[in-house]
Design an enzyme around this catalytic site. Sequence first.
Site, PDB file in Angstrom:
ATOM      1  N   ASP A 202      41.446  84.571  43.436  1.00  9.58           N
ATOM      2  CA  ASP A 202      41.668  85.420  42.273  1.00  9.58           C
ATOM      3  C   ASP A 202      42.369  84.596  41.198  1.00  9.58           C
ATOM      4  O   ASP A 202      43.379  83.945  41.468  1.00  9.58           O
ATOM      5  CB  ASP A 202      42.549  86.622  42.667  1.00  9.58           C
ATOM      6  CG  ASP A 202      42.863  87.503  41.473  1.00  9.58           C
ATOM      7  OD1 ASP A 202      41.932  88.153  40.959  1.00  9.58           O
ATOM      8  OD2 ASP A 202      44.032  87.540  41.043  1.00  9.58           O
ATOM      9  N   GLU A 284      35.390  84.802  41.247  1.00 10.06           N
ATOM     10  CA  GLU A 284      34.883  85.834  40.352  1.00 10.06           C
ATOM     11  C   GLU A 284      33.927  85.201  39.353  1.00 10.06           C
ATOM     12  O   GLU A 284      34.144  84.086  38.899  1.00 10.06           O
ATOM     13  CB  GLU A 284      36.038  86.455  39.569  1.00 10.06           C
ATOM     14  CG  GLU A 284      36.940  87.304  40.404  1.00 10.06           C
ATOM     15  CD  GLU A 284      38.180  87.656  39.621  1.00 10.06           C
ATOM     16  OE1 GLU A 284      38.296  88.802  39.208  1.00 10.06           O
ATOM     17  OE2 GLU A 284      39.009  86.758  39.412  1.00 10.06           O
ATOM     18  N   CYS A 338      40.998  98.893  47.424  1.00 11.58           N
ATOM     19  CA  CYS A 338      41.794  98.529  48.595  1.00 11.58           C
ATOM     20  C   CYS A 338      40.983  97.586  49.477  1.00 11.58           C
ATOM     21  O   CYS A 338      39.854  97.900  49.856  1.00 11.58           O
ATOM     22  CB  CYS A 338      42.177  99.782  49.383  1.00 11.58           C
ATOM     23  SG  CYS A 338      42.979  99.400  50.950  1.00 11.58           S
ATOM     24  N   CYS A 341      40.561  99.479  53.191  1.00 11.45           N
ATOM     25  CA  CYS A 341      39.679 100.625  53.433  1.00 11.45           C
ATOM     26  C   CYS A 341      38.620 100.809  52.348  1.00 11.45           C
ATOM     27  O   CYS A 341      37.720 101.635  52.504  1.00 11.45           O
ATOM     28  CB  CYS A 341      40.495 101.907  53.586  1.00 11.45           C
ATOM     29  SG  CYS A 341      41.130 102.544  52.003  1.00 11.45           S
ATOM     30  N   CYS A 357      47.763 101.218  48.671  1.00 13.78           N
ATOM     31  CA  CYS A 357      46.621 102.124  48.726  1.00 13.78           C
ATOM     32  C   CYS A 357      47.081 103.576  48.873  1.00 13.78           C
ATOM     33  O   CYS A 357      47.875 103.895  49.763  1.00 13.78           O
ATOM     34  CB  CYS A 357      45.708 101.741  49.887  1.00 13.78           C
ATOM     35  SG  CYS A 357      44.259 102.783  50.019  1.00 13.78           S
ATOM     36  N   CYS A 360      45.025 104.807  52.460  1.00 21.08           N
ATOM     37  CA  CYS A 360      45.377 104.352  53.814  1.00 21.08           C
ATOM     38  C   CYS A 360      46.768 103.750  53.906  1.00 21.08           C
ATOM     39  O   CYS A 360      47.256 103.450  54.992  1.00 21.08           O
ATOM     40  CB  CYS A 360      44.348 103.355  54.337  1.00 21.08           C
ATOM     41  SG  CYS A 360      44.507 101.699  53.642  1.00 21.08           S
ATOM     42  N   ASP A 367      47.599  90.421  43.647  1.00 17.06           N
ATOM     43  CA  ASP A 367      46.643  89.314  43.507  1.00 17.06           C
ATOM     44  C   ASP A 367      46.012  88.948  44.847  1.00 17.06           C
ATOM     45  O   ASP A 367      44.848  88.569  44.919  1.00 17.06           O
ATOM     46  CB  ASP A 367      47.342  88.076  42.907  1.00 17.06           C
ATOM     47  CG  ASP A 367      47.768  88.307  41.464  1.00 17.06           C
ATOM     48  OD1 ASP A 367      47.250  89.260  40.835  1.00 17.06           O
ATOM     49  OD2 ASP A 367      48.627  87.548  40.972  1.00 17.06           O
TER      50      ASP A 367
HETATM   51 ZN   LIG Z   1      43.226 101.615  51.704  1.00 19.02          ZN
END
Ligand SMILES: [Zn+2]
Length: 392
Positions: A202, A284, A338, A341, A357, A360, A367
């Site tokens: 990233d 990216e 996330c 999940c 998150c 979850c 980052d």
């Molecule tokens: Zn999550």
Amino acid sequence: MDQRVVCSIVKLVVQVRLLPTPEQAAALAATLSACNTAANFASATAFTTGARREYGLRKHVYRELKARGLGAQTAQHVIKKVADAYTTLKANLRNGNYGPPGSARRTAIEGKPIAFRAQAGQPFDDRCLSWQIDTRTVSIWTTAGRMRDIAFTASAEQLTMLAVYRKGESDLVCRDGMWFLCATCQVPDPPVATPEGFMGVDLGIANIATTSDGKRHSGRGLNAVRHRQRQLRARLQAKATKSAKRLLKRRRRKEARFAADTNHTIAKQIVTEAERTGRGIALEDLGGIRDRVRLRKPQRVTLHSWSFHQLGSFIAYKAARAGVAVIYVDPAYTSQACSACGHVDKKNRPGQATFCCTSCGFAEHADVNAARNIAARGVAGWAVSHAADDAA
Ligand SMILES: [Zn+2]
């Protein structure tokens, strides 16, 4: 199938130091001097006649250069060197590197022929220069005849490069009384190994690069330099004197060098780690960085998009040299999704640095979470684009 064949070729310059005897050194110096005197003559002719391209210039000066004792090849190289210099000058003028039309500096440069220093570098091709790798000597054409057995020093790695990949011309260069040959080597990239997973990277501002392993490459040094630079610029621009402008330009170059050094170091660490662990690198797709990143105003100035692109290209280049796979992934929502999940929510990102998150409860540095998403997209992207290979 476990290897993919890549056919790109990279040009590298191998610089070796010559160890000429005093007699050989004198011949080399006389040769460079003769070549550059000839180049200045050809340059003056190009200036007065307007024949600044190789073919046209050759008609005007070739005979004279031969008459001055240059060999056919060397005369040709001198003409090409002069023509190339005028092409470069033209491009620089067009790009405004010497100021706008009519400015004092530009007028001065346009108003006289290009001058070559007596010891300016000179290219030699295989007919004028031959390499004896096993004895670490070269034989080179000089104005005092062919000089044989000029010794040179090189590392084992350089010797291999020269023996296997050297191709085309080498430049004879004299710097601070030392003699060098800069040889062009054309090195094919090694085949890309099939990756065992991907390391996601990233790119950011506070952390220039963060990997999915959790390693954060801080931009503290770089951002500090840029901050100082910005303050200085504001002070000097208010002055707007000639010396202030010169100082600004020097500082800008210094900042660019510092950014490039930082980017080289980071790229090297990332590629080395991917290579060591047998993984590919997921980046990216950089096209959208400037649009995607929303920043407070002072930071916007810090965000040099060229620096991102430079880091991305350094990573891609070093990866290719090492046979490490690189894949570019869609950057959309990498910071809000996330990585545990898959839940996407703006609220997952309560602050600049934190990710937590709402579905979850997974928590991680923001980052690092983004880098983990990039890594996962790299794995998925590679599987899609290489499904055909596995079937074969
Ligand atoms: Zn999550």
